[in-house]
Design a protein around this motif. Structure first.
Motif, mmCIF file in Angstrom:
data_model
loop_
_atom_site.group_PDB
_atom_site.id
_atom_site.type_symbol
_atom_site.label_atom_id
_atom_site.label_comp_id
_atom_site.label_asym_id
_atom_site.label_seq_id
_atom_site.Cartn_x
_atom_site.Cartn_y
_atom_site.Cartn_z
ATOM 1 N N UNK A 242 1.031 -0.969 0.157
ATOM 2 C CA UNK A 242 -0.497 0.387 0.023
ATOM 3 C C UNK A 242 1.043 0.895 0.049
ATOM 4 N N UNK A 243 1.921 1.764 0.379
ATOM 5 C CA UNK A 243 2.783 2.337 0.339
ATOM 6 C C UNK A 243 3.740 2.141 -0.573
ATOM 7 N N UNK A 244 3.849 1.532 -1.486
ATOM 8 C CA UNK A 244 4.432 1.752 -2.378
ATOM 9 C C UNK A 244 3.289 1.710 -3.610
ATOM 10 N N UNK A 245 2.697 1.837 -3.505
ATOM 11 C CA UNK A 245 1.185 2.214 -4.107
ATOM 12 C C UNK A 245 1.050 3.753 -4.021
ATOM 13 N N UNK A 246 0.979 4.082 -2.869
ATOM 14 C CA UNK A 246 0.953 5.791 -2.460
ATOM 15 C C UNK A 246 2.300 6.563 -3.039
ATOM 16 N N UNK A 247 3.461 5.705 -3.224
ATOM 17 C CA UNK A 247 4.500 6.446 -3.226
ATOM 18 C C UNK A 247 4.160 6.747 -5.268
ATOM 19 N N UNK A 248 4.556 5.513 -5.580
ATOM 20 C CA UNK A 248 4.415 5.461 -7.146
ATOM 21 C C UNK A 248 3.067 6.224 -7.781
ATOM 22 N N UNK A 249 2.570 6.591 -7.368
ATOM 23 C CA UNK A 249 0.492 6.766 -7.458
ATOM 24 C C UNK A 249 1.732 8.346 -7.486
ATOM 25 N N UNK A 250 2.032 8.948 -6.843
ATOM 26 C CA UNK A 250 2.759 10.513 -6.585
ATOM 27 C C UNK A 250 3.179 10.434 -7.697
ATOM 28 N N UNK A 383 -3.457 3.031 8.718
ATOM 29 C CA UNK A 383 -4.193 4.306 7.752
ATOM 30 C C UNK A 383 -3.480 4.205 6.727
ATOM 31 N N UNK A 384 -3.241 2.639 5.976
ATOM 32 C CA UNK A 384 -2.799 3.216 5.181
ATOM 33 C C UNK A 384 -3.594 3.657 4.025
ATOM 34 N N UNK A 385 -4.697 2.669 3.982
ATOM 35 C CA UNK A 385 -5.918 3.539 2.665
ATOM 36 C C UNK A 385 -6.809 4.382 2.589
ATOM 37 N N UNK A 386 -6.100 5.417 3.625
ATOM 38 C CA UNK A 386 -6.101 6.945 4.135
ATOM 39 C C UNK A 386 -5.423 7.875 3.363
ATOM 40 N N UNK A 387 -4.475 7.558 3.889
ATOM 41 C CA UNK A 387 -2.993 7.552 2.867
ATOM 42 C C UNK A 387 -2.800 7.568 1.334
ATOM 43 N N UNK A 388 -3.110 6.389 1.093
ATOM 44 C CA UNK A 388 -2.989 6.403 -0.117
ATOM 45 C C UNK A 388 -4.846 6.841 -0.990
ATOM 46 N N UNK A 389 -5.690 7.071 -0.764
ATOM 47 C CA UNK A 389 -6.595 8.423 -1.561
ATOM 48 C C UNK A 389 -6.416 10.144 -0.726
ATOM 49 N N UNK A 390 -5.338 9.485 0.336
ATOM 50 C CA UNK A 390 -5.345 11.567 -0.134
ATOM 51 C C UNK A 390 -5.016 11.695 -1.168
ATOM 52 N N UNK A 391 -3.252 10.867 -2.011
ATOM 53 C CA UNK A 391 -2.567 10.920 -2.593
ATOM 54 C C UNK A 391 -3.308 10.767 -3.668
ATOM 55 N N UNK A 392 -4.362 10.126 -3.766
ATOM 56 C CA UNK A 392 -4.835 9.608 -5.695
ATOM 57 C C UNK A 392 -5.624 10.922 -5.479
ATOM 58 N N UNK A 393 -5.970 11.443 -4.210
ATOM 59 C CA UNK A 393 -7.423 12.803 -4.702
ATOM 60 C C UNK A 393 -6.346 13.913 -5.025
ATOM 61 N N UNK A 394 -5.106 14.503 -5.121
ATOM 62 C CA UNK A 394 -4.645 15.057 -4.794
ATOM 63 C C UNK A 394 -3.237 15.313 -6.285
ATOM 64 N N UNK A 395 -3.027 13.474 -6.767
ATOM 65 C CA UNK A 395 -1.924 13.674 -8.081
ATOM 66 C C UNK A 395 -3.674 13.137 -8.575
ATOM 67 N N UNK A 396 -4.334 13.020 -8.534
ATOM 68 C CA UNK A 396 -5.719 12.817 -9.964
ATOM 69 C C UNK A 396 -6.613 14.383 -10.206
ATOM 70 N N UNK A 397 -6.562 15.036 -9.086
ATOM 71 C CA UNK A 397 -6.957 16.886 -9.416
ATOM 72 C C UNK A 397 -6.101 17.181 -10.280
ATOM 73 N N UNK A 398 -4.758 16.960 -9.470
ATOM 74 C CA UNK A 398 -3.487 17.560 -10.169
ATOM 75 C C UNK A 398 -3.371 17.352 -11.746
ATOM 76 N N UNK A 399 -3.211 15.733 -12.377
ATOM 77 C CA UNK A 399 -3.118 15.234 -13.894
ATOM 78 C C UNK A 399 -4.370 15.829 -14.427
ATOM 79 N N UNK A 400 -5.376 15.781 -14.395
ATOM 80 C CA UNK A 400 -7.453 16.214 -14.907
ATOM 81 C C UNK A 400 -6.839 17.927 -15.199
ATOM 82 N N UNK A 401 -7.235 18.698 -13.735
ATOM 83 C CA UNK A 401 -6.133 20.000 -14.331
ATOM 84 C C UNK A 401 -5.518 20.568 -15.026
ATOM 85 N N UNK A 402 -4.482 19.731 -14.468
ATOM 86 C CA UNK A 402 -3.217 19.749 -15.648
ATOM 87 C C UNK A 402 -3.575 20.459 -17.129
ATOM 88 N N UNK A 403 -4.260 18.417 -17.256
ATOM 89 C CA UNK A 403 -5.073 18.667 -18.625
ATOM 90 C C UNK A 403 -5.618 19.403 -19.052
#
Length: 452
Positions: A242-250, A383-403
């Motif tokens: 889960x931490x790897x997923x978080x870091x790699x998603x970032x 609570x790795x799922x929560x940390x992962x969720x915040x990462x997805x939310x932050x980066x997902x928003x950024x990529x969507x808005x950047x595009x």
């Protein structure tokens, strides 16, 4: 020096632990900064763009490994806080072996698929060759990046943030000397820069490994420790994955952003590369406070000391606000001078683009500071799922808005820059709500009812 973070003043404990991590990460960044400065100054703008384009891919796969090591370190911290050294050693054995095997397999896979990945992120044809050369060396030596990060994660989990710093300083010095030697003296170009980085990582990783297992008796493995424990393996797998997923998603988000930046040409790529280095160094202090806080929370959770965790939150919030206000002002005022470190003054367009990026991003550093705090808190609490969720939310928003924003002619590349703080603030607001929920449900309940 080993630090028990379940004792002492929370503010002093976290700051003392975070400071060597900060200095160490500054030297870690020095790897890439020296590469960029040497390439930009002595090889040229296109070579700088090729290293910059490669950097995002290199970061993405490096952080897959780093994330796994960080995840394992949370388990180390918990057992260290609990003073259960037998389980700590078994965790070390299982995590070192499993993550090491994964790294070797990943390294082989990457070396044979470099060009396809570069094409996938829209790397311009004129920088494709150098980017391919750079990544081939970096990916082939990924095992050394793993070795250093797993050893550093172990030492930091038991409160020793100084030793990894010493080996990082050594690696940075080796990297600087070899960069200059290979590029200026032997004219090896981008290949020389990559080889210098690989050699520096190899030396620091091997020395860090030798130190850890010879100088710290209670982590030294015996035959009894080198067994497969199903329950420990499940915990390690969960946290590492889960931490790897978080870091790699970032970093995957950054790869996606790099792909958008690449469509604007070599000047924008070079500016984004240089400004990105400055940006990443600027918010290193708060990133390290977040990582230190993660170890603090995990050790105190292992000791079932929830009151101390609440005190730590207050301390980190104050520190983040102070540091970020200072950093924002410093970067905003000196953006032009900082860009001149990376590129020649004659590259006026590159400098102007970089200054524009830094002028927008630097104002909002406090937002990324709070986000790192939330990441560290939720990781430490398990609570790795929560940390992962915040990462997805932050980066997902950024990529969507950047595009989306960059496709509007009146906005163009500025849309990429503005997508960053917007993504931060969205994740911060959600993180605050989730923290209040955790505060109510876990931090305020009887400590003896908590389980790992």
């Amino acid at each position: 020096m080993i630090t028990d973070m379940t004792k002492g003043n929370p503010s002093t404990t976290i700051l003392k632990f975070a400071f060597p991590m900060l200095i160490g990460n500054l030297f870690q960044q020095l790897y890439n900064i020296v590469d960029s400065v040497v390439v930009g100054r002595f090889i040229g703008k296109d070579a700088l763009a090729s290293v910059g384009s490669s950097f995002m891919l290199m970061n993405f796969f490096s952080f897959v490994i780093i994330g796994m090591c960080m995840g394992a370190s949370i388990v180390y911290s918990y057992y260290f806080g609990e003073k259960n050294y037998s389980k700590l050693r078994k965790t070390i054995y299982i995590s070192f072996l499993s993550i090491g095997i994964f790294t070797i397999l990943l390294s082989v896979l990457l070396v044979f698929n470099i060009e396809e990945m570069l094409i996938l992120i829209n790397t311009p044809e004129n920088i494709l060759g150098d980017a391919r050369i750079y990544l081939k060396v970096i990916f082939a030596s990924l095992i050394f990046a793993y070795l250093f990060n797993i050893c550093s994660a172990l030492l930091r989990s038991i409160g020793d943030s100084r030793t990894p710093l010493y080996f990082l300083i050594l690696a940075a010095l080796i990297n600087i000397v070899l960069d200059l030697l290979f590029v200026i003296v032997y004219d090896m170009g981008v290949l020389g820069v990559a080889v210098a980085t690989a050699i520096a990582q190899a030396v620091s990783s091997i020395l860090c490994l030798i130190y850890g297992f010879t100088k710290i008796p209670f982590i030294r493995l015996t035959r009894e420790d080198m067994v497969f424990d199903k329950e420990i393996a499940k915990v390690v797998a969960k946290y590492s994955f889960l931490t790897s997923i978080q870091q790699s998603i970032m970093t995957f988000g950054m790869v996606c952003v790099q792909g958008i930046v690449n469509t604007f040409g070599a000047d924008t790529i070079a500016a984004f590369t240089a400004a990105g280095k400055i940006d990443s160094i600027a918010y290193l202090p708060v990133q390290d406070f977040g990582n230190a806080f993660s170890t603090y929370v995990a050790q105190n959770k292992g000791a079932n000391n929830m009151t101390r965790i609440r005190e730590g939150v207050k301390s980190v919030v104050k520190t983040i606000i102070i540091f970020c206000l200072i950093l924002s002002l410093a970067i905003y005022i000196s953006a032009g001078k900082l860009m001149n470190i990376f590129v020649n003054a004659s590259e006026i367009n590159v400098i102007e683009i970089g200054v524009e990026y830094l002028s927008i991003i630097s104002i909002f550093y406090v937002l990324i500071g709070f986000l790192f705090m939330f990441y560290g808190f939720f990781r430490g609490m398990g609570e790795l799922n929560t940390s992962l969720f915040l990462t997805i939310l932050s980066l997902g928003s950024r990529v969507f808005l950047a595009y989306t924003l960059s496709r509007i002619p009146q906005i163009g590349q500025r849309g990429i820059w503005w997508s960053v703080p917007i993504g931060w603030i969205i994740a911060d607001l959600v993180g605050f709500v989730l923290y209040k929920r955790t505060h109510k449900n876990k931090l305020l309940i009887p400590q003896e009812t908590l389980n790992f």
